[in-house]
Write a protein that holds these residues in place. Sequence first.
Motif, PDB file in Angstrom:
ATOM      1  N   ALA A   1       3.960  -5.255  -5.177  1.00 32.06           N
ATOM      2  CA  ALA A   1       2.697  -5.853  -5.645  1.00 32.06           C
ATOM      3  C   ALA A   1       2.874  -7.356  -5.884  1.00 32.06           C
ATOM      4  O   ALA A   1       2.001  -8.154  -5.528  1.00 32.06           O
ATOM      5  CB  ALA A   1       2.226  -5.159  -6.923  1.00 32.06           C
ATOM      6  N   GLU A   2       4.020  -7.729  -6.448  1.00 35.83           N
ATOM      7  CA  GLU A   2       4.294  -9.161  -6.667  1.00 35.83           C
ATOM      8  C   GLU A   2       4.396  -9.902  -5.340  1.00 35.83           C
ATOM      9  O   GLU A   2       3.869 -10.997  -5.195  1.00 35.83           O
ATOM     10  CB  GLU A   2       5.604  -9.338  -7.450  1.00 35.83           C
ATOM     11  CG  GLU A   2       5.448  -9.084  -8.930  1.00 35.83           C
ATOM     12  CD  GLU A   2       6.768  -9.204  -9.695  1.00 35.83           C
ATOM     13  OE1 GLU A   2       7.787  -9.636  -9.109  1.00 35.83           O
ATOM     14  OE2 GLU A   2       6.763  -8.855 -10.892  1.00 35.83           O
ATOM     15  N   ALA A   3       5.091  -9.302  -4.378  1.00 37.21           N
ATOM     16  CA  ALA A   3       5.243  -9.924  -3.056  1.00 37.21           C
ATOM     17  C   ALA A   3       3.880 -10.095  -2.381  1.00 37.21           C
ATOM     18  O   ALA A   3       3.594 -11.138  -1.796  1.00 37.21           O
ATOM     19  CB  ALA A   3       6.173  -9.078  -2.181  1.00 37.21           C
TER      20      ALA A   3
ATOM     21  N   SER B   1       8.459   3.108  -9.327  1.00 39.28           N
ATOM     22  CA  SER B   1       7.702   2.147 -10.157  1.00 39.28           C
ATOM     23  C   SER B   1       8.198   0.733  -9.915  1.00 39.28           C
ATOM     24  O   SER B   1       7.411  -0.201  -9.772  1.00 39.28           O
ATOM     25  CB  SER B   1       7.861   2.465 -11.646  1.00 39.28           C
ATOM     26  OG  SER B   1       7.296   3.701 -11.945  1.00 39.28           O
ATOM     27  N   GLU B   2       9.528   0.581  -9.856  1.00 37.57           N
ATOM     28  CA  GLU B   2      10.121  -0.738  -9.617  1.00 37.57           C
ATOM     29  C   GLU B   2       9.767  -1.235  -8.216  1.00 37.57           C
ATOM     30  O   GLU B   2       9.369  -2.389  -8.044  1.00 37.57           O
ATOM     31  CB  GLU B   2      11.639  -0.663  -9.823  1.00 37.57           C
ATOM     32  CG  GLU B   2      12.354  -1.989  -9.672  1.00 37.57           C
ATOM     33  CD  GLU B   2      11.891  -3.098 -10.616  1.00 37.57           C
ATOM     34  OE1 GLU B   2      12.202  -4.263 -10.326  1.00 37.57           O
ATOM     35  OE2 GLU B   2      11.201  -2.819 -11.626  1.00 37.57           O
ATOM     36  N   GLU B   3       9.881  -0.358  -7.208  1.00 42.12           N
ATOM     37  CA  GLU B   3       9.511  -0.727  -5.831  1.00 42.12           C
ATOM     38  C   GLU B   3       8.063  -1.198  -5.777  1.00 42.12           C
ATOM     39  O   GLU B   3       7.739  -2.198  -5.136  1.00 42.12           O
ATOM     40  CB  GLU B   3       9.633   0.489  -4.898  1.00 42.12           C
ATOM     41  CG  GLU B   3      11.034   0.820  -4.468  1.00 42.12           C
ATOM     42  CD  GLU B   3      11.078   2.128  -3.661  1.00 42.12           C
ATOM     43  OE1 GLU B   3      10.003   2.683  -3.312  1.00 42.12           O
ATOM     44  OE2 GLU B   3      12.183   2.591  -3.386  1.00 42.12           O
TER      45      GLU B   3
ATOM     46  N   GLU C   1       0.832  -1.209   0.000  1.00 36.29           N
ATOM     47  CA  GLU C   1       0.000   0.000   0.000  1.00 36.29           C
ATOM     48  C   GLU C   1       0.874   1.269   0.000  1.00 36.29           C
ATOM     49  O   GLU C   1       0.624   2.211  -0.736  1.00 36.29           O
ATOM     50  CB  GLU C   1      -0.911  -0.019   1.219  1.00 36.29           C
ATOM     51  CG  GLU C   1      -2.148   0.842   1.060  1.00 36.29           C
ATOM     52  CD  GLU C   1      -3.093   0.673   2.247  1.00 36.29           C
ATOM     53  OE1 GLU C   1      -3.460   1.712   2.809  1.00 36.29           O
ATOM     54  OE2 GLU C   1      -3.424  -0.477   2.598  1.00 36.29           O
ATOM     55  N   MET C   2       1.902   1.260   0.862  1.00 33.70           N
ATOM     56  CA  MET C   2       2.824   2.393   0.965  1.00 33.70           C
ATOM     57  C   MET C   2       3.540   2.630  -0.374  1.00 33.70           C
ATOM     58  O   MET C   2       3.659   3.750  -0.841  1.00 33.70           O
ATOM     59  CB  MET C   2       3.841   2.109   2.078  1.00 33.70           C
ATOM     60  CG  MET C   2       4.963   3.109   2.188  1.00 33.70           C
ATOM     61  SD  MET C   2       4.379   4.678   2.845  1.00 33.70           S
ATOM     62  CE  MET C   2       5.919   5.560   2.978  1.00 33.70           C
ATOM     63  N   CYS C   3       4.005   1.542  -0.995  1.00 31.85           N
ATOM     64  CA  CYS C   3       4.708   1.643  -2.275  1.00 31.85           C
ATOM     65  C   CYS C   3       3.795   2.171  -3.382  1.00 31.85           C
ATOM     66  O   CYS C   3       4.203   3.004  -4.183  1.00 31.85           O
ATOM     67  CB  CYS C   3       5.289   0.290  -2.676  1.00 31.85           C
ATOM     68  SG  CYS C   3       6.689  -0.198  -1.647  1.00 31.85           S
ATOM     69  N   GLN C   4       2.544   1.700  -3.383  1.00 34.64           N
ATOM     70  CA  GLN C   4       1.597   2.166  -4.398  1.00 34.64           C
ATOM     71  C   GLN C   4       1.277   3.648  -4.182  1.00 34.64           C
ATOM     72  O   GLN C   4       1.106   4.410  -5.132  1.00 34.64           O
ATOM     73  CB  GLN C   4       0.308   1.323  -4.387  1.00 34.64           C
ATOM     74  CG  GLN C   4       0.508  -0.170  -4.609  1.00 34.64           C
ATOM     75  CD  GLN C   4       1.331  -0.536  -5.833  1.00 34.64           C
ATOM     76  OE1 GLN C   4       1.296   0.123  -6.863  1.00 34.64           O
ATOM     77  NE2 GLN C   4       2.108  -1.601  -5.720  1.00 34.64           N
TER      78      GLN C   4
END
Length: 143
Positions: A118-120, A111-113, A41-44
């Motif tokens: 999201a994959e994790a 974007s990479e993070e 959520e934080m990354c998004q």
Amino acid sequence: SLHSYSSFPEMTLFKKSCNLLDELEKRIEEFPGKSEGSDNEMCQSRLADATEIMNGVNSLLETVDKMRKNALDTNPDTKVYGTTMVAKVLAFCERYDEVSARVAGIQDVVSEEARVAAEAAEVVRLAEEEKTRLELERKQIEE
């Protein structure tokens, strides 16, 4: 959120553009670094912020290109700016280029993070699903 041009009706396009660039620069300075253990959520959320800043930078592109072209025009018949204004505009354009490059760099990293997070999160979700399925199967066998 970023101001739109219409909120500064009394200012020149140059002044408005400088104000927006100041705002974008400030947002870059305040942009949160990645905290260890950032969840999906934080990354998004960081990605959404970076994208919003990038949109602000992109919204200035046409104006910057036009100003730069006018500032570099040396033809006395078509020249738009005086000497002082040429210096101001070129300094502004240089600042814009720096901000634009910084935002692009931030957006690439974020974007990479966000993709990795999201994959994790998806791996965790699938593992939970599998665990639930196996528990149900076990219960059916026991019954």
